[in-house]
Design a protein around this motif. Structure first.
Motif, PDB file in Angstrom:
ATOM      1  N   LEU A 135       1.583  18.426  35.182  1.00 19.65           N
ATOM      2  CA  LEU A 135       2.875  18.682  34.552  1.00 19.65           C
ATOM      3  C   LEU A 135       2.636  19.349  33.208  1.00 19.65           C
ATOM      4  CD1 LEU A 135       5.964  18.355  34.280  1.00 19.65           C
ATOM      5  CD2 LEU A 135       5.525  16.054  33.369  1.00 19.65           C
ATOM      6  N   LYS A 136       3.294  20.488  33.014  1.00 18.52           N
ATOM      7  CA  LYS A 136       3.204  21.200  31.745  1.00 18.52           C
ATOM      8  C   LYS A 136       4.609  21.419  31.193  1.00 18.52           C
ATOM      9  CE  LYS A 136       1.633  25.560  29.710  1.00 18.52           C
ATOM     10  NZ  LYS A 136       0.949  26.837  29.999  1.00 18.52           N
ATOM     11  N   LEU A 137       4.804  21.020  29.954  1.00 18.48           N
ATOM     12  CA  LEU A 137       6.057  21.263  29.244  1.00 18.48           C
ATOM     13  C   LEU A 137       5.733  22.146  28.051  1.00 18.48           C
ATOM     14  CD1 LEU A 137       7.521  17.625  29.163  1.00 18.48           C
ATOM     15  CD2 LEU A 137       7.987  19.431  30.832  1.00 18.48           C
ATOM     16  N   SER A 138       6.359  23.311  27.992  1.00 16.48           N
ATOM     17  CA  SER A 138       6.083  24.266  26.925  1.00 16.48           C
ATOM     18  C   SER A 138       7.393  24.798  26.356  1.00 16.48           C
ATOM     19  CB  SER A 138       5.248  25.420  27.486  1.00 16.48           C
ATOM     20  OG  SER A 138       4.993  26.381  26.494  1.00 16.48           O
ATOM     21  N   HIS A 139       7.512  24.725  25.039  1.00 17.17           N
ATOM     22  CA  HIS A 139       8.715  25.209  24.364  1.00 17.17           C
ATOM     23  C   HIS A 139       9.974  24.566  24.940  1.00 17.17           C
ATOM     24  CE1 HIS A 139       5.859  28.471  23.371  1.00 17.17           C
ATOM     25  NE2 HIS A 139       6.551  28.557  22.254  1.00 17.17           N
ATOM     26  N   VAL A 140       9.926  23.268  25.180  1.00 22.33           N
ATOM     27  CA  VAL A 140      11.116  22.590  25.685  1.00 22.33           C
ATOM     28  C   VAL A 140      11.871  21.965  24.523  1.00 22.33           C
ATOM     29  CG1 VAL A 140      10.207  22.162  27.995  1.00 22.33           C
ATOM     30  CG2 VAL A 140       9.853  20.466  26.221  1.00 22.33           C
ATOM     31  N   ASP A 141      13.174  22.029  24.603  1.00 21.54           N
ATOM     32  CA  ASP A 141      14.041  21.499  23.564  1.00 21.54           C
ATOM     33  C   ASP A 141      14.361  20.044  23.914  1.00 21.54           C
ATOM     34  OD1 ASP A 141      15.607  21.578  21.276  1.00 21.54           O
ATOM     35  OD2 ASP A 141      17.408  22.078  22.412  1.00 21.54           O
ATOM     36  N   LEU A 142      13.352  19.205  23.812  1.00 26.55           N
ATOM     37  CA  LEU A 142      13.440  17.829  24.289  1.00 26.55           C
ATOM     38  C   LEU A 142      13.062  16.883  23.161  1.00 26.55           C
ATOM     39  CD1 LEU A 142      13.723  16.123  26.937  1.00 26.55           C
ATOM     40  CD2 LEU A 142      11.292  16.496  27.283  1.00 26.55           C
ATOM     41  N   GLU A 143      13.901  15.866  22.945  1.00 25.29           N
ATOM     42  CA  GLU A 143      13.596  14.836  21.949  1.00 25.29           C
ATOM     43  C   GLU A 143      13.137  13.553  22.612  1.00 25.29           C
ATOM     44  OE1 GLU A 143      16.696  13.958  19.162  1.00 25.29           O
ATOM     45  OE2 GLU A 143      16.856  16.029  18.512  1.00 25.29           O
ATOM     46  N   GLU A 144      13.888  13.109  23.599  1.00 30.10           N
ATOM     47  CA  GLU A 144      13.611  11.853  24.284  1.00 30.10           C
ATOM     48  C   GLU A 144      13.167  12.131  25.710  1.00 30.10           C
ATOM     49  OE1 GLU A 144      13.978   8.663  23.106  1.00 30.10           O
ATOM     50  OE2 GLU A 144      14.682   9.310  21.135  1.00 30.10           O
ATOM     51  N   TRP A 145      12.113  11.467  26.131  1.00 31.86           N
ATOM     52  CA  TRP A 145      11.625  11.592  27.503  1.00 31.86           C
ATOM     53  C   TRP A 145      11.465  10.189  28.032  1.00 31.86           C
ATOM     54  CZ3 TRP A 145       6.178  13.832  28.924  1.00 31.86           C
ATOM     55  CH2 TRP A 145       6.064  13.951  30.302  1.00 31.86           C
ATOM     56  N   LEU A 203      -1.558  16.347  32.114  1.00 31.29           N
ATOM     57  CA  LEU A 203      -0.325  16.551  31.370  1.00 31.29           C
ATOM     58  C   LEU A 203      -0.623  17.491  30.219  1.00 31.29           C
ATOM     59  CD1 LEU A 203       2.643  15.809  30.615  1.00 31.29           C
ATOM     60  CD2 LEU A 203       1.681  13.897  29.296  1.00 31.29           C
ATOM     61  N   ALA A 204       0.154  18.570  30.112  1.00 27.95           N
ATOM     62  CA  ALA A 204       0.002  19.516  29.007  1.00 27.95           C
ATOM     63  C   ALA A 204       1.338  19.656  28.286  1.00 27.95           C
ATOM     64  CB  ALA A 204      -0.466  20.871  29.524  1.00 27.95           C
TER      65      ALA A 204
END
Length: 119
Positions: A37-47, A60-61
């Motif tokens: 799973l890679k999350l890049s430049h995501v506008d995320l505060e809570e996961w 995980l990246a």
């Protein structure tokens, strides 16, 4: 995310420049075969997720997650996890990655590699 979560055979998921409604991702489904799973430049505060959502996760990246507060602590219970890469994220994300590594070591997993890059 509902469409993506319906892909039960998904093994690699790379999300880039994605905006989450309310800046929160409540992982409600299981990704039984997801290995990376890679999350890049995501506008995320809570996961909000549990180890049950990603039971086969190996890598995980996180890149440029400048608002993310932390990696879900339950990721410390994913026994298949081998690598976490964090690049230019918040200090709290860096700390949560290190905490997950410590939890894994306490459970006998010496394989987990955590790489944190600031630049």
């Amino acid at each position: 995310m509902e469409i993506i979560e319906a892909l039960l055979n998904l093994e690699v998921l790379k999300l880039g420049s994605v905006y989450f409604d309310g800046r929160t991702w409540n992982a409600s489904s299981e990704f039984p075969k997801l290995k990376f799973l890679k999350l890049s430049h995501v506008d995320l505060e809570e996961w909000n997720a549990s180890s049950n959502n990603f039971p086969s996760l190996e890598g995980l990246a996180l890149q440029y997650c400048k608002h993310l507060k932390m990696i879900p602590s339950s990721f410390g219970n994913i026994l298949t996890l081998q690598k976490i890469e964090v690049y230019r994220c918040t200090r709290s994300v860096n700390e949560s990655a290190k905490h997950i590594q410590e939890e894994q070591e306490d459970m006998g997993n010496e394989v987990l590699e955590v790489i944190i890059s600031h630049w």
